[in-house]
Enzyme design. Structure first.
Site, mmCIF file in Angstrom:
data_model
loop_
_atom_site.group_PDB
_atom_site.id
_atom_site.type_symbol
_atom_site.label_atom_id
_atom_site.label_comp_id
_atom_site.label_asym_id
_atom_site.label_seq_id
_atom_site.Cartn_x
_atom_site.Cartn_y
_atom_site.Cartn_z
ATOM 1 N N SER A 56 -9.402 -8.632 -11.863
ATOM 2 C CA SER A 56 -8.536 -8.440 -10.697
ATOM 3 C C SER A 56 -8.989 -9.330 -9.555
ATOM 4 O O SER A 56 -10.176 -9.578 -9.367
ATOM 5 C CB SER A 56 -8.560 -6.978 -10.243
ATOM 6 O OG SER A 56 -7.744 -6.813 -9.088
ATOM 7 N N LYS A 106 -9.029 -0.973 -15.532
ATOM 8 C CA LYS A 106 -8.154 -1.964 -14.890
ATOM 9 C C LYS A 106 -6.732 -1.442 -14.774
ATOM 10 O O LYS A 106 -6.048 -1.659 -13.764
ATOM 11 C CB LYS A 106 -8.176 -3.276 -15.684
ATOM 12 C CG LYS A 106 -7.207 -4.356 -15.170
ATOM 13 C CD LYS A 106 -7.438 -4.686 -13.692
ATOM 14 C CE LYS A 106 -6.788 -5.996 -13.281
ATOM 15 N NZ LYS A 106 -5.331 -6.011 -13.412
ATOM 16 N N HIS A 119 -6.740 0.937 -11.949
ATOM 17 C CA HIS A 119 -6.818 0.102 -10.737
ATOM 18 C C HIS A 119 -5.416 -0.335 -10.323
ATOM 19 O O HIS A 119 -5.035 -0.248 -9.149
ATOM 20 C CB HIS A 119 -7.704 -1.106 -11.018
ATOM 21 C CG HIS A 119 -7.545 -2.251 -10.053
ATOM 22 N ND1 HIS A 119 -6.446 -3.097 -10.077
ATOM 23 C CD2 HIS A 119 -8.342 -2.717 -9.052
ATOM 24 C CE1 HIS A 119 -6.571 -4.007 -9.122
ATOM 25 N NE2 HIS A 119 -7.707 -3.806 -8.500
ATOM 26 N N ASN A 120 -4.625 -0.809 -11.283
ATOM 27 C CA ASN A 120 -3.274 -1.275 -10.970
ATOM 28 C C ASN A 120 -2.372 -0.128 -10.550
ATOM 29 O O ASN A 120 -1.496 -0.298 -9.691
ATOM 30 C CB ASN A 120 -2.687 -2.011 -12.167
ATOM 31 C CG ASN A 120 -3.278 -3.396 -12.349
ATOM 32 O OD1 ASN A 120 -4.384 -3.673 -11.889
ATOM 33 N ND2 ASN A 120 -2.565 -4.269 -13.029
ATOM 34 N N GLU A 170 -3.156 0.516 -7.098
ATOM 35 C CA GLU A 170 -2.561 -0.607 -6.363
ATOM 36 C C GLU A 170 -1.081 -0.344 -6.079
ATOM 37 O O GLU A 170 -0.601 -0.593 -4.968
ATOM 38 C CB GLU A 170 -2.732 -1.868 -7.194
ATOM 39 C CG GLU A 170 -2.174 -3.142 -6.606
ATOM 40 C CD GLU A 170 -2.333 -4.301 -7.579
ATOM 41 O OE1 GLU A 170 -1.317 -4.952 -7.895
ATOM 42 O OE2 GLU A 170 -3.474 -4.550 -8.023
#
Length: 518
Positions: A151, A211, A214-215, A218
């Protein structure tokens, strides 16, 4: 990627004739923007990097960039065979191509030229079950496989991204020196020295899972900021420069983050394509209000459901993107459906003060939901993911990097088994002090007809979690009424079933009635 036996032999001969000092430390295949920048990042740290790509033009472009950016130790190769022949043993090849079939094809092309103990690293945004499959397939050839989330966008890839690897410990130790050198650096939690925004997260799948979440966070963060922008623009009536300044000021507070920072820059950007008759035109006002997505937000919401973890803020953010994409329908609906005719009169300064508090509180909830998903998946799969390490990896380089993550890291260092971020003492103190401002903002938006799905769902999450008693007793009673699903009582042990009406009969052994509950 078809190579004849003669070509393979020629590359083997080339390898044997090269001295160890001439061999590359690592290879990278896939030279789109992320691949180019990550290759240059590794080379800038002193590692010898070999690169290759399906189209030779990008190989030349990358070599030229390496030359112009400091004569970096980077060399291009036309084929996977040539790239593999240029690498030190154990060979490490990073793949940065479009997720899905392209990854499988690239791995197959390289596997022909790799040996036992070599390492393949997939750095794409991949659905984690695919990485489990690839790991198993390569294990049959005794080739190690790493699924690593990256990222930070193109800037992060070049200057220091957040790297989230999932793999066997042996594979991590092979790639660790390069990854730690190339990852973003942040001050250590103890204030002494710096930490790299990478580290071992767990077995294969864990890195891509972290990940993915994480997105998802986000998505939530971006939607919350968009709602704050909407309130500034359509309730307060602020100009783009005024909003840009407000976001810049917020970036010096607890709201300090990459996304807040770039929001200020976005709102300041004048439109270079504006017509001569347009004075003070800004790019933001020319962008169509339709938000795209590439699947990671949807995966996060799916996984939340699979893990039975509430993630309403992330889900609301995904729904907001789906609704935004139906632009034609919204244009029609705007002519048919009505909302409030007037906006309540409230001091603009008060709104901005409350809005900052509301945004901060909602962000805490979004992170809490994401961490809850990771915790549940880790427990179910035996990954043993360290949530404090997740926070550390996200503190620098990545899109959701924020001051808030330092406090999140401290929370999980102090209490590794913390049930929910909301009850960590520092966050609880913040939420208790600011929730009234949060409520005022949500109430104002409802009264004004302005949708704030992420901010409102976060408040609902907070209020549901803080309550000792919820109306779920009625829902469970309804389930027992129409389906005989039984219920628990607050005053005695055991499952119970009620004969709600004369039509309800004995249902036999109650213990089997809860089979299949999740």
């Amino acid at each position: 990627f078809f190579f004849c036996q003669t070509e393979r032999k020629r590359h083997a001969t080339t390898t044997s004739s090269m001295s160890t000092d001439e061999l590359n430390d690592i290879g990278l295949y896939g030279l789109a923007v992320m691949g180019q920048n990550f290759a240059l990042n590794m080379a800038s740290k002193g590692f010898r990097v070999g690169v290759s790509n399906r189209s030779e033009a990008k190989i030349g472009i990358t070599e030229a960039r390496a030359k112009s950016e400091g004569d970096l130790p980077l060399r291009g190769y036309r084929t996977p065979a040539a790239l593999c022949a240029s690498l030190k043993s154990p060979r490490v090849v990073v793949i940065l191509v479009q997720a899905g079939a392209a990854v499988d094809a690239t791995i197959a092309a390289f596997a022909e030229h790799l040996e036992e103990g070599d390492v393949v690293v997939d750095g794409g945004n991949e659905w984690f079950p695919n990485q489990l499959r690839r790991h198993a397939e390569l294990a049959e050839k005794k080739i190690r496989f790493v699924g690593m989330g990256i990222s930070g966008g193109e800037e992060g890839a070049r200057n220091g991204p957040s790297l989230m690897p999932g793999c066997d410990l042996e594979a991590w130790e092979v790639i660790r020196p390069i990854m730690e050198a190339c990852a973003a650096k942040v001050p250590s939690a103890d204030g002494e020295g710096t930490d790299s925004c990478t580290g071992y997260l767990g077995p294969i799948g864990a890195g891509n899972y972290v990940k993915m979440v994480h997105n998802g966070i986000e998505y939530g963060d971006m939607q919350l900021i968009a709602e704050a922008y909407d309130i500034m623009k359509n309730i307060i009536g602020m100009t783009n420069p005024d909003m840009a300044k407000t976001f810049a000021d917020w970036n010096k507070t607890d709201l300090d983050s990459y996304l807040i920072e770039i929001t200020s820059k976005i709102l300041s950007k004048k439109d270079e394509l504006a017509k001569d008759t347009e004075v003070n035109a800004y790019v933001i006002d020319k962008i169509l209000d339709k938000t795209g997505s590439k699947g990671t937000g949807r995966w996060t919401v799916q996984e939340a459901a699979e893990c039975s973890v509430a993630a309403p803020t992330i889900a609301a953010s995904l729904d907001a993107r789906y609704i935004s994409s139906r632009k034609d329908e919204r244009l029609l609906a705007s002519k048919i459906l009505s909302g409030p005719a007037e906006i309540p009169s409230v001091s603009h300064d008060q709104i901005l003060e409350d809005l900052a508090a509301a945004l901060y509180c909602a962000k805490i909830c979004s992170y809490a939901q994401g961490m809850g998903i990771i915790r549940a998946a880790s427990d179910a799969r035996g990954w043993k993911v360290d949530l404090s390490r997740c926070a550390l990896l996200w503190r620098g380089g990545c899109i959701i990097r924020a001051r808030l993550l330092g406090k999140i890291e401290r929370a999980y260092v102090a209490e590794p088994e913390l049930a929910n971020l909301l009850v960590f003492s520092e966050f609880a103190e913040d939420l208790n002090a600011r929730h009234r401002a949060w409520r005022r903002i949500v109430t104002l938006c409802i009264a004004s007809g302005l949708a704030v799905p992420a901010m409102a769902s976060a408040l609902g999450y907070y209020d549901s979690y803080r309550r000792a008693a919820l109306p779920a007793n009625l829902t469970q009673a309804q389930r027992d009424f129409f389906g005989g699903h039984t219920y628990e009582r607050v005053d005695r042990e055991g499952p119970f079933h009620c004969h709600w009406t004369d039509a309800h009969k004995e249902i036999g052994d109650l213990s089997g009635r809860t089979a299949g509950e999740i």
